[in-house]
Design an enzyme around this catalytic site. Sequence first.
Site, short mmCIF file in Angstrom:
data_model
loop_
_atom_site.label_atom_id
_atom_site.label_comp_id
_atom_site.label_asym_id
_atom_site.label_seq_id
_atom_site.Cartn_x
_atom_site.Cartn_y
_atom_site.Cartn_z
N GLN A 99 -2.98 2.86 9.81
CA GLN A 99 -1.64 2.97 9.21
C GLN A 99 -0.70 3.83 10.07
OE1 GLN A 99 -4.52 3.33 7.57
NE2 GLN A 99 -4.39 2.69 5.45
N ASN B 155 -6.03 12.18 -0.26
CA ASN B 155 -5.13 11.41 0.60
C ASN B 155 -6.01 10.64 1.59
OD1 ASN B 155 -2.42 10.66 1.40
ND2 ASN B 155 -2.76 11.81 3.26
N LYS B 156 -5.40 9.87 2.44
CA LYS B 156 -6.12 9.02 3.40
C LYS B 156 -7.23 9.78 4.11
CE LYS B 156 -5.87 5.63 3.83
NZ LYS B 156 -6.84 4.74 3.15
N ASP C 152 -2.45 10.75 -2.78
CA ASP C 152 -2.74 9.62 -3.69
C ASP C 152 -3.07 10.08 -5.10
OD1 ASP C 152 -3.40 8.54 -0.82
OD2 ASP C 152 -2.98 6.83 -2.13
N ARG D 29 -7.61 -1.07 -6.95
CA ARG D 29 -7.84 0.13 -6.12
C ARG D 29 -7.93 1.34 -7.04
NH1 ARG D 29 -4.56 1.18 -0.72
NH2 ARG D 29 -6.54 2.06 -0.06
N ARG E 193 0.84 -1.20 0.00
CA ARG E 193 0.00 0.00 0.00
C ARG E 193 0.88 1.25 0.00
NH1 ARG E 193 1.56 2.11 3.88
NH2 ARG E 193 0.30 3.97 3.54
N GLY E 194 0.18 2.40 -0.19
CA GLY E 194 0.91 3.65 -0.37
C GLY E 194 1.01 3.88 -1.87
N ALA E 195 0.66 5.09 -2.31
CA ALA E 195 0.52 5.33 -3.75
C ALA E 195 1.77 4.95 -4.57
CB ALA E 195 0.12 6.79 -3.98
O1 MRU Z 1 -4.97 3.22 1.86
P1 MRU Z 1 -3.49 3.48 1.87
O2 MRU Z 1 -2.84 3.04 3.12
O3 MRU Z 1 -2.82 2.96 0.63
O4 MRU Z 1 -3.40 5.07 1.81
C1 MRU Z 1 -2.14 5.64 1.75
C2 MRU Z 1 -2.14 7.12 1.83
O5 MRU Z 1 -3.16 7.77 1.87
C3 MRU Z 1 -0.78 7.76 1.73
O6 MRU Z 1 -0.75 8.95 2.45
C4 MRU Z 1 -0.47 8.04 0.26
O7 MRU Z 1 -0.62 6.89 -0.50
C5 MRU Z 1 0.91 8.55 0.08
S1 MRU Z 1 2.12 7.31 0.29
C6 MRU Z 1 3.62 8.00 0.01
#
Ligand code: MRU
Length: 354
Positions: free
Chosen positions: A204, A255-256, A245, A97, A54-56
């Site tokens: 997270q 973002n999250k 994201d 996703r 996970r993470g963009a």
């Molecule tokens: O659902 P996730 O855990 O993939 O969400 C991640 C985020 O929102 C991060 O802040 C984003 O992907 C940036 S990661 C460098």
Amino acid sequence: MELEKVTHAENIRLAPGGDAVIIIDQSLLPNETRFLSLREAGEMWEAIHSLRVRGAPAIGIFAAWSLYVLSRDIDEKDFEGFYASLREKADYLNSSRPTAVNLSAMLRRMTDTALENRDAPLSELPDILHREAEAIHNEDMEMCRRISEFGLSLIKNGDGLLTHCNAGPLATSRYGTGQGPFYLAKERGMDIHVYCDETRPLLQGVRLTAWELSRAGVPCTLICDNMAATVMGQGKIQACFVGCDRVAMNGDAANKIGTRGVAILAKYHGIPFYVLGPTTTIDRNCPTGADIHIELRDPEEIKEKFYASPMAPEDVECYNPSFDVTESELITAIITEKGICYPPYEKSLAALFE
Ligand code: MRU
């Protein structure tokens, strides 16, 4: 030593022999460090969907390596057949996703690479895709480092800094984006203190950010999401740093879930709010935040996940958007590997691509 182990975590790598992608299963951290070796398209899709990776930026890197692995098994007689099969696999991975643009962008980069090499011998195409996935991975390392340097330039000795979700080494290749400046500050011997939001419902912030920062020796304090207003009101926060994201061309940033609330609180308290991400997270086809597709996830994540037993009435309706969109007017600056963009974002973001 410990710092480098954290910032250079090998969260995604190609298996020796190239027939699988190996990841750290982030859904089990920090209680268990388990590596998964993924060979089949179905298990790769599931790993993204279930946030094992996970993470963009990390899902973009993972998808690129995955498509390379899958390309090795394509058995077609001509380029048209090969390309059609590759596109089908890319579309399938992309359906795991919807919000982070890095996933579709890196898959498109891989399929475009195949197209550009349509005249190469068919047997060489997987090797060409291997080189492209490697380039995507290496470029991200360099981008994270530059983003972190630009972010660090906005931090002063003695600052208290608030972050949300995880945008650290696990979510990228190295250092991270939203949390990268904190590791550089540590490397440079600066005195900072990070407040991590726990980040409901998938935690997270608790499971990954607080864990990564503590292991790296970055002083940090964990807070529940609903405590951010209090710590800001107490004067403990001098700046907020978050990842992203998908960023629209007007500067609205997805973002999250919970990020927008932090930005609103920061505005009220007069605290700068910074969004950090590579230019690959800026979506040139997305004019405003209203055009960003927000992933809706299983209510089970709110009702029972991480509780010893279900905590909500069985039939209660739940709404579980995984991301929110922070309006550009709440964002002090957007920090990319090419530099720091200030409002008006229509101009400063467009300039990145000139
Ligand atoms: O659902 P996730 O855990 O993939 O969400 C991640 C985020 O929102 C991060 O802040 C984003 O992907 C940036 S990661 C460098």
